[in-house]
Design an enzyme around this catalytic site. Structure first.
Site, PDB file in Angstrom:
ATOM      1  N   SER A 216       3.452   3.422  -9.117  1.00 49.32           N
ATOM      2  CA  SER A 216       2.235   2.702  -8.769  1.00 49.32           C
ATOM      3  C   SER A 216       2.436   1.195  -8.869  1.00 49.32           C
ATOM      4  CB  SER A 216       1.094   3.143  -9.693  1.00 49.32           C
ATOM      5  OG  SER A 216      -0.109   2.502  -9.352  1.00 49.32           O
TER       6      SER A 216
ATOM      7  N   LEU B  71       4.791   0.002  -6.003  1.00 46.57           N
ATOM      8  CA  LEU B  71       4.122  -0.034  -4.701  1.00 46.57           C
ATOM      9  C   LEU B  71       3.301  -1.302  -4.524  1.00 46.57           C
ATOM     10  CD1 LEU B  71       2.896   3.650  -4.319  1.00 46.57           C
ATOM     11  CD2 LEU B  71       4.564   2.492  -2.875  1.00 46.57           C
ATOM     12  N   HIS B  72       2.749  -1.804  -5.591  1.00 45.42           N
ATOM     13  CA  HIS B  72       1.922  -3.004  -5.510  1.00 45.42           C
ATOM     14  C   HIS B  72       2.727  -4.288  -5.710  1.00 45.42           C
ATOM     15  CE1 HIS B  72      -1.206   0.047  -6.279  1.00 45.42           C
ATOM     16  NE2 HIS B  72      -1.954  -0.761  -5.560  1.00 45.42           N
ATOM     17  N   GLY B  73       4.035  -4.170  -5.840  1.00 43.24           N
ATOM     18  CA  GLY B  73       4.852  -5.347  -6.066  1.00 43.24           C
ATOM     19  C   GLY B  73       5.013  -5.616  -7.556  1.00 43.24           C
TER      20      GLY B  73
ATOM     21  N   ASP C 219      -5.143   4.219  -9.809  1.00 41.70           N
ATOM     22  CA  ASP C 219      -4.706   3.105  -8.974  1.00 41.70           C
ATOM     23  C   ASP C 219      -5.844   2.114  -8.928  1.00 41.70           C
ATOM     24  OD1 ASP C 219      -3.278   1.576  -7.095  1.00 41.70           O
ATOM     25  OD2 ASP C 219      -4.555   2.382  -5.543  1.00 41.70           O
TER      26      ASP C 219
END
Length: 459
Positions: free
Chosen positions: A335, A338-340, A10
């Protein structure tokens, strides 16, 4: 799982950019002709003052939560009630844009957790999070979504962890006030990191009040201030715009990493202040990132709670249902989601995944061929089975140092993306990414490609 560790990366932490943006906007200036006194007066002093003032509400709320949660006479419901009240107060103070969204997500996800298990298994566990993130991407202004993205990500991670644990253990979901208290806890809702529902529940009457707790909390916060000072002031003062393009790339990447350390150590301080035990407060390991043995070590040490979450709740369930390759794809998809839906983040994540995969494989092959301790992960002390180790073979040290230098090179190249330009307020576009990498001739990607070709030939 050790051989698969490079997949659970990440590259961006759940840091909340609104604080860094405020500091950067207020205190950017030309460094080329500034003295140390000017640096202190024009950057260090206002940066530290603004940071402390900005964090005072969060510090007070976390300390008050610890007092309520860990008082001998506090009933369990009162702890969760305090978490809800203080959590929403903190969210209102820092990111009021997220309140209505989190309220809707909390209600919708709690209703979802009451559904029969067959509707909550497999890909279905992502339904609430996919809905809320797509809504934010499609309907919110870019600047507002970028500001609250980290808060939403933490809430989504908590909901998914409860859903997966519920599926695997067949336990009932937490009652409503426990669930809401967990999602909006003032200790983790702003700076994170993710903590398990079990860790949150055990905060009740489990605290310690001693000198070690005080010194550790203050020490973490002091280190956080050192890191934000280097990020905002020190890096650009030492390496100015007159430096070469690769030194500038290293400077921008260093500034980004220092910003991440600031957020991580601030979060560690808040976790301790809010009542978590010391063993649960390690988020990042700067020395293993700045002087890495390998990129594998970097992605593990970058954000330890996020690494643990991805491995536990995404990769392992995905591997059971979809196989190893499917689990890897699901991990990267989760991943990125989740961060857009951001091209730059996806490009950096995928590049880092490719780099770590190739590094892991080629070093494993070389280690086997030469029976040498040159794998991506260092062997445990006094337990190395390789014939050639650093103590009896000089070139083992040389090879490991060469891979360390290559890791630093790749980090400078990838971290260059996260500069302090005006684009950070709305998120970086794909044009920004391509332009930055093209200025360096896509050198890192070419080296990775050559490394892969070498691995393909010798495997």
């Amino acid at each position: 799982m050790d051989s698969m560790v490079f997949y659970e990366d990440d590259f961006e932490s759940q840091c909340h950019d609104h604080l860094d943006q405020d500091l950067d906007a207020d205190y950017e200036y030309e460094y080329a002709e500034e003295t140390a006194v000017d640096l202190y007066d024009l950057c260090l002093k206002p940066t530290l003052q603004h940071t402390v003032e900005h964090l005072i509400p969060l510090i007070l709320a976390s300390f008050l939560f610890k007092i309520v949660a860990q008082c001998t006479y506090t009933p369990n419901k009162l702890m969760h009630g305090a978490s809800i009240i203080l959590g929403f107060a903190i969210l209102y103070n820092y990111v009021p844009e997220s309140l209505y969204l989190l309220a809707i997500f909390t209600i919708a996800s709690y209703i979802y957790l009451q559904l029969p298990k067959k509707y909550r298994s497999g890909i279905g566990v992502f339904i609430p999070s996919i809905f809320v993130i797509l809504y934010c991407e499609l309907s919110m202004e870019a600047a507002s979504w970028h500001k609250i993205r980290g808060v939403v990500m933490i809430a989504v991670m908590k909901e998914i962890s409860i859903a997966v644990d519920q599926n695997e253990s067949n336990h009932k979901p937490p009652v409503l006030w426990q669930y809401v208290g967990y999602l909006v806890s003032p200790v983790t809702s702003i700076f994170g990191p993710w903590i398990s529902f079990k860790d949150y529940s055990e905060l009740h009457r489990q605290g310690s009040w001693n000198l070690k707790w005080i010194f550790s909390t203050v020490g973490y916060f002091a280190l956080a201030l050192v890191f934000i000072s280097i990020s905002n002031c020190g890096a650009s003062w030492i390496l100015t715009e007159n430096s070469g393009k690769w030194l500038q790339a290293y400077r921008d990447a260093l500034s980004f990493r220092m910003s991440h350390y600031f957020v991580s150590y601030t979060s560690s301080s808040i976790l301790l202040l809010g009542g978590l035990p010391f063993a649960r407060t390690t988020i990042t390991k700067p020395m293993e990132i700045e002087f890495p043995r390998s990129l594998v070590q970097v992605v593990i040490s970058w954000n330890i709670p996020m690494h643990s979450w991805l491995k536990t709740y995404i990769f392992r369930p995905g591997r059971r249902q979809l196989g190893k390759f499917g689990g890897i794809l699901l991990t990267y998809l989760a991943s990125s989601l989740l961060h857009g839906l951001n091209f730059q983040l996806a490009a950096v994540l995928l590049s880092l995944g490719f780099y770590t995969y190739i590094e892991f494989e080629i070093r494993s092959v070389l280690s086997t061929v030469f029976d040498a301790c040159i794998t991506s992960k260092k062997c445990p002390d006094n337990k190395c089975s390789h014939q050639r180790i650093a103590a009896n073979c000089w070139w083992v040290t040389a090879v490991n140092l060469a891979f360390s230098a290559l890791s630093i090179f790749h980090l400078a190249y990838l971290g260059l993306m996260f500069d302090t330009s005006e684009l950070q307020e709305t998120g970086y576009s794909y044009l920004h990414t391509i332009e930055k990498w093209s200025q360096l001739g896509f050198a890192s990607h070419w080296i990775a490609f050559v490394t892969y070709c070498a691995y393909f030939l010798i495997r």
